[in-house]
Write an enzyme that holds these catalytic residues in place. Structure first.
Site: not given
Length: 457
Positions: A66, A128, A135, A139, A211, A213, A215
């Site tokens: 993101c 981050s 998360e 990833q 749908t 990663a 999500a």
């Protein structure tokens, strides 16, 4: 983030015996979220397979989250690393539709040891929007898996990403960084819950777009918050399988308006489908009984930003989450950075010593040949007797002991950059010639030429 290097400082070529790791890094701090969205929503998805189209690149992996878009490549020994960088930049431009000068100015180029130090810090959540987020480690694992599934994960990249995952676990275990399990998703849900003073997530109706990663992370967080009323929508038509696997409902396009009308929270995690326009949202919310919080976590937004002006709707974006993220204690951050750097230095030392592995294998094979020849003579004289077995057992122990010092010394010399001294000694003492440059890929079997000393054995 390290200071942007001057292009003239970029290494012109790889070492003769070692590949070089190369990373092109764009983050929200440097390039901005809008630029990252352009990379992710271009006409052609940027994948490891696409990047491996450059002949100088022996492996590639893409880490897109993101708030970052990063490309990791392994450049083969003897190849022009600066040329590989230019080729990868051109590929990114072709796939995304972003002009090459914009790509060059938005990406920071890292090479050599700086690549591991950066990725290890990223994996630990130190770079981050929400410090210590959990998360990002997942990833990184998914990025490696994608590269492996497309047969573009070179040996060096595989070791790099696996070591980054181990470093993230080490930082998590030895510091309180992100000890509360904070993540972009969890913090966004906290912000949403604050807008409903009289109920919590366990009483809310939630609609999730996407749908992928992200999500999946969102669904896991909603499950942890005991949210019972969750439905999933996807423009791609994959909602049914995704939602069923997670015990949630799925929505068809015909069902979407009613679901949004009665929802308390709508979360966008897709970024690959169409925008929900402001006018469409206005129509969906006609007759809604209560307020709505819309969380847009997609780089390429799932919802028009104009929905924030609609009555009864509040919009939470990635920038909102970043601004709301609490700071970590300075001592915790210092210790976490120290652990990440130490892990990166260990990784680099291991990579330096791997270059000598073909020489160690060649020496071990030579010693095994000597042992086999001697055992053939013993068995010819004594047959398969207890005496022959005892002699073989003793000889194998002697060979292991004899190999210990040369093996340790080989790794010491390689760490100091003196691997050529070791291979010269092998040729002088045993008649073994090992071309380390020809075996820079550790997956290849080393070949050696055995001289008169080996033949006489």
């Amino acid at each position: 983030m390290s200071q942007r290097p001057d292009p003239s400082d970029f290494a012109p070529s790889c070492s003769g015996t070692r590949p070089v790791l190369l990373a092109l890094v764009a983050t929200h701090r440097i390039a901005g979220l809008d630029f990252l969205a352009r990379l992710c929503s271009g006409p052609v998805r940027i994948t490891p397979a696409v990047l491996a189209g450059s002949p100088a690149v022996s492996g590639a992996a893409v880490l897109a989250t993101c708030n970052r878009f990063e490309i990791y490549c392994e450049v083969s020994p003897g190849q022009d690393a600066a040329g590989a960088r230019r080729a990868v930049t051109a590929i990114i431009s072709d796939c995304s539709g972003v002009p090459e000068p914009d790509i060059a100015s938005a990406f920071v180029c890292l090479t050599g040891p700086a690549v591991a130090e950066h990725l290890f810090a990223v994996g630990a959540g130190l770079d981050s929007a929400v410090l210590g987020e959990r998360e990002i480690a997942g990833q990184i694992r998914r990025s490696l898996t994608e590269a492996q599934e497309s047969d573009n994960a070179s040996g060096g990249l595989t070791r790099l990403f696996q070591a980054a995952s181990r470093a993230a676990r080490e930082v998590g275990a030895q510091t309180a960084l992100g000890g509360a399990g904070r993540s972009v998703v969890s913090l966004a849900l906290e912000l949403a819950a604050d807008r409903f003073p009289r109920k919590d997530l366990s009483e809310m109706s939630v609609v999730v777009f996407g749908t992928g990663a992200y999500a999946g992370c969102t669904m896991a967080q909603l499950r942890a918050e005991n949210c019972p009323d969750v439905s999933v929508f996807s423009w791609s038509g994959r909602a049914e399988a995704f939602a069923s696997a997670r015990g949630a409902a799925w929505l068809t396009p015909a069902q979407l308006p009613a679901a949004i009308r009665r929802a308390d929270v709508v979360i966008g995690c897709s970024g690959r489908g169409r925008h929900v326009r402001t006018s469409t949202f206005r129509d969906f919310r006609q007759g809604a009984a209560g307020p709505l919080v819309v969380i847009d976590l997609a780089l390429s937004h799932d919802f028009d930003t104009g929905i924030a002006a609609l009555p009864g709707i509040e919009l939470i974006t990635l920038e909102s989450v970043r601004l709301a993220a609490p700071p970590e204690h300075s001592e915790v951050l210092r210790r976490a950075h120290q652990l990440a750097r130490q892990a990166a230095h260990r990784f680099e030392e291991e990579q330096r010593t791997r270059v000598i592995d073909p020489a160690i294998v060649a020496l071990r094979r030579h010693m095994q040949q000597v042992l086999t020849a001697e055992m053939q003579r013993v068995k010819a004289q004594h047959g398969g007797t207890d005496t022959a077995e005892a002699v073989e057992f003793a000889l194998r122990r002697v060979v292991r002991q004899l190999m210990h010092v040369p093996t340790s010394r080989a790794r010491e010399l390689a760490a100091a950059g003196r691997q050529d001294d070791y291979t010269a000694a092998l040729e002088a003492l045993y008649g073994l010639t090992v071309d380390l440059a020809a075996h820079a890929d550790p997956g290849q079997q080393p070949q050696s030429r055995t001289g008169s000393a080996a033949k006489s054995a």
